[in-house]
Design an enzyme around this catalytic site. Structure first.
Site, mmCIF file in Angstrom:
data_model
loop_
_atom_site.group_PDB
_atom_site.id
_atom_site.type_symbol
_atom_site.label_atom_id
_atom_site.label_comp_id
_atom_site.label_asym_id
_atom_site.label_seq_id
_atom_site.Cartn_x
_atom_site.Cartn_y
_atom_site.Cartn_z
ATOM 1 N N ARG A 53 1.923 19.092 -24.372
ATOM 2 C CA ARG A 53 3.084 18.406 -23.779
ATOM 3 C C ARG A 53 3.760 19.304 -22.738
ATOM 4 O O ARG A 53 4.344 18.815 -21.773
ATOM 5 C CB ARG A 53 4.095 17.975 -24.863
ATOM 6 C CG ARG A 53 5.388 17.408 -24.280
ATOM 7 C CD ARG A 53 6.073 16.354 -25.148
ATOM 8 N NE ARG A 53 6.066 16.682 -26.552
ATOM 9 C CZ ARG A 53 6.871 17.561 -27.142
ATOM 10 N NH1 ARG A 53 7.787 18.212 -26.455
ATOM 11 N NH2 ARG A 53 6.763 17.800 -28.436
ATOM 12 N N TYR A 106 12.613 3.034 -3.164
ATOM 13 C CA TYR A 106 11.547 2.397 -3.936
ATOM 14 C C TYR A 106 12.189 1.641 -5.122
ATOM 15 O O TYR A 106 13.143 2.132 -5.727
ATOM 16 C CB TYR A 106 10.583 3.479 -4.426
ATOM 17 C CG TYR A 106 9.582 2.981 -5.418
ATOM 18 C CD1 TYR A 106 8.534 2.166 -5.010
ATOM 19 C CD2 TYR A 106 9.691 3.307 -6.766
ATOM 20 C CE1 TYR A 106 7.622 1.680 -5.929
ATOM 21 C CE2 TYR A 106 8.787 2.835 -7.682
ATOM 22 C CZ TYR A 106 7.753 2.017 -7.260
ATOM 23 O OH TYR A 106 6.857 1.539 -8.177
ATOM 24 N N ASP A 178 11.806 11.810 -1.910
ATOM 25 C CA ASP A 178 10.528 11.190 -2.267
ATOM 26 C C ASP A 178 9.645 11.260 -1.026
ATOM 27 O O ASP A 178 9.950 10.661 -0.002
ATOM 28 C CB ASP A 178 10.777 9.736 -2.695
ATOM 29 C CG ASP A 178 9.517 9.038 -3.201
ATOM 30 O OD1 ASP A 178 8.423 9.367 -2.719
ATOM 31 O OD2 ASP A 178 9.637 8.145 -4.065
ATOM 32 N N LYS A 203 -0.526 7.592 -5.314
ATOM 33 C CA LYS A 203 -0.806 7.123 -3.966
ATOM 34 C C LYS A 203 -1.738 8.117 -3.262
ATOM 35 O O LYS A 203 -2.829 8.317 -3.732
ATOM 36 C CB LYS A 203 0.520 6.900 -3.236
ATOM 37 C CG LYS A 203 1.592 6.181 -4.106
ATOM 38 C CD LYS A 203 1.256 4.753 -4.447
ATOM 39 C CE LYS A 203 2.142 4.107 -5.507
ATOM 40 N NZ LYS A 203 3.589 4.170 -5.314
HETATM 41 C C1 PLP Z 1 4.793 3.993 -6.236
HETATM 42 C C2 PLP Z 1 6.018 4.730 -5.831
HETATM 43 C C3 PLP Z 1 6.814 5.397 -6.771
HETATM 44 C C4 PLP Z 1 6.571 5.308 -8.257
HETATM 45 O O1 PLP Z 1 5.405 5.954 -8.605
HETATM 46 P P1 PLP Z 1 4.507 5.530 -9.875
HETATM 47 O O2 PLP Z 1 3.423 6.542 -9.830
HETATM 48 O O3 PLP Z 1 4.045 4.128 -9.606
HETATM 49 O O4 PLP Z 1 5.373 5.612 -11.065
HETATM 50 C C5 PLP Z 1 7.876 6.148 -6.316
HETATM 51 N N1 PLP Z 1 8.171 6.229 -5.007
HETATM 52 C C6 PLP Z 1 7.447 5.575 -4.074
HETATM 53 C C7 PLP Z 1 7.820 5.717 -2.649
HETATM 54 C C8 PLP Z 1 6.349 4.796 -4.457
HETATM 55 O O5 PLP Z 1 5.654 4.138 -3.539
#
Ligand code: PLP
Length: 384
Positions: A53, A106, A178, A203
């Site tokens: 963990r 997001y 982000d 992504k």
């Molecule tokens: C997809 C996304 C998230 C969340 O990520 P997950 O891996 O789906 O939890 C956060 N910020 C942005 C800009 C995203 O496109």
């Protein structure tokens, strides 16, 4: 150098019997030769394996590479991007604290800020952060955190990261950005003064549409706080197998993005001259009112672009999207496959609200297919 990070950094091949690919340490637990050694390891869980963990050699290798990519001291990995964002935000807030955030983050970041934090006594102010002055005006003596996302979802709005980071530093406020849309190859927020850089690694970083993962990169002192707080208590960690898949995904990050960005430029050249296309949303594009800022703080746009389609009704947008053969209708992005996501998914009937995001907006995520194939697909679907 990028290829050193992606293909060599942190890899001790002599310790893996010469294996060119690192092993997956698929273990929950680690054993010690003595009570003294176990006690010592338990005191330093952030630094070395004790229990998965907290730390595991496969995830540790991934952390090393991710930190190097963002140019930060260290990185932590999570079971999703949403977990990384929630853990990071919650670490630095107490009841009564205030947060200033971009107006259109997001969706699940918005849910965290708008729905979860107020239940614990925190105040969140959403501002049009394209204007640095709007951010500055929202700060109070209780502001602890500024949450940014540049570019942001769907409409590719930017924030001047260096200017906002400078104001935040002057007030002792932490900044989070982000960076999923740009990836560390096109933008490094930490180099512009941002404290904590969050990614949905689902992504571009993984890039194969087979893992959900999250990352936060930053200074070790702050990451240690996240680690001993939400990471260990909520336990939303990435398993060793997913970490290993991400190491595999990272091998090709540079070539994938090179290809994806080049294809995106060709797709945009086709779309911008098409009579059915109203406006392109892409950082640095001639339609982008913030193109000077994009040129200053990003090395380019990625494979994500939006455009508005000349249409009278939602059904016109639906017909266009349904007619696409290669662009798959799916919600995520950043993988090997090209995707389409119309705003129409979250609207219904012929109710066309004057939302901050135009109802006739369509987002494309460019994948690894040949540009000719994708352009031909768009051409035939636009003819519908
Ligand atoms: C997809 C996304 C998230 C969340 O990520 P997950 O891996 O789906 O939890 C956060 N910020 C942005 C800009 C995203 O496109």
């Amino acid at each position: 150098m990028l290829s050193h990070i992606l293909n060599h950094l942190g890899e001790d091949r002599a310790a893996y019997q010469g294996a060119v690919t690192p092993p997956i340490f698929e273990t929950s637990n680690f054993a010690f030769a003595s009570v003294a050694a176990m006690r010592e390891a338990g005191r330093h869980e952030y630094d070395a394996p004790f229990y998965t963990r907290g730390n595991n050699p496969t995830t540790a290798l991934l952390r090393t590479k991710l930190a190097a990519l963002e140019g930060t001291e260290d990185a932590l990995v999570f079971g999703s991007g949403a977990a990384a964002m929630a853990a990071t935000v919650l670490t630095f807030l107490r009841a009564g604290d205030e947060v200033v955030a971009v107006q259109k983050p997001y969706s699940w970041t918005r849910a965290l800020l708008r729905d979860v934090l107020p239940r614990y006594g925190m105040v969140v102010r959403f501002v049009d952060a394209r204007e640095v002055s709007e951010v500055a005006a929202a700060l109070t003596s209780a502001t602890r955190l500024i949450v940014l996302e540049s570019p942001n979802s769907l409409t590719m709005e930017l924030q001047d990261l260096a200017a906002i980071a400078a104001i935040a530093k002057a007030h002792g406020i932490l900044t989070i950005c982000d960076n999923s849309y740009a990836s560390p190859l096109l933008q490094q927020p930490a180099a512009l003064g941002i404290d904590l850089v969050v990614h949905s690694a689902t992504k571009y970083l993984n890039g194969h549409s087979d893992v959900v993962a999250g990352v936060v990169c930053g200074a070790e002192a702050q990451l240690r706080e996240i680690f001993k707080g939400p990471l260990m208590t909520f336990g939303a960690i990435l398993g060793p197998f997913e970490a290993w898949l991400m190491l595999r995904g990272l091998r090709t990050l540079e070539v994938r993005l090179d290809r994806i960005c080049a294809t995106a430029v060709k797709v945009i050249e086709f779309l911008q001259d098409h009579p059915r296309v109203e406006r392109i949303y892409y950082p640095g594009h001639r339609d982008d009112p913030q193109r000077d800022l994009a040129k200053r703080q990003m090395r380019g746009g990625s494979g994500l672009l939006s455009f508005t389609l000349r249409a009278d009704r939602l059904a016109d947008i639906e017909r266009f999207c349904d007619a696409l053969q290669y662009f798959l209708l799916a919600v995520s992005w950043g993988g090997h496959e090209s995707l389409v996501w119309p705003m129409a998914v979250v609207l219904s009937g012929d109710h066309l609200p004057s939302a901050p995001v135009p109802w006739n907006l369509v987002r494309l995520s460019i994948g690894l297919e040949a540009p000719e194939l994708l352009i031909e697909d768009l051409r035939q679907a636009l003819a519908h």
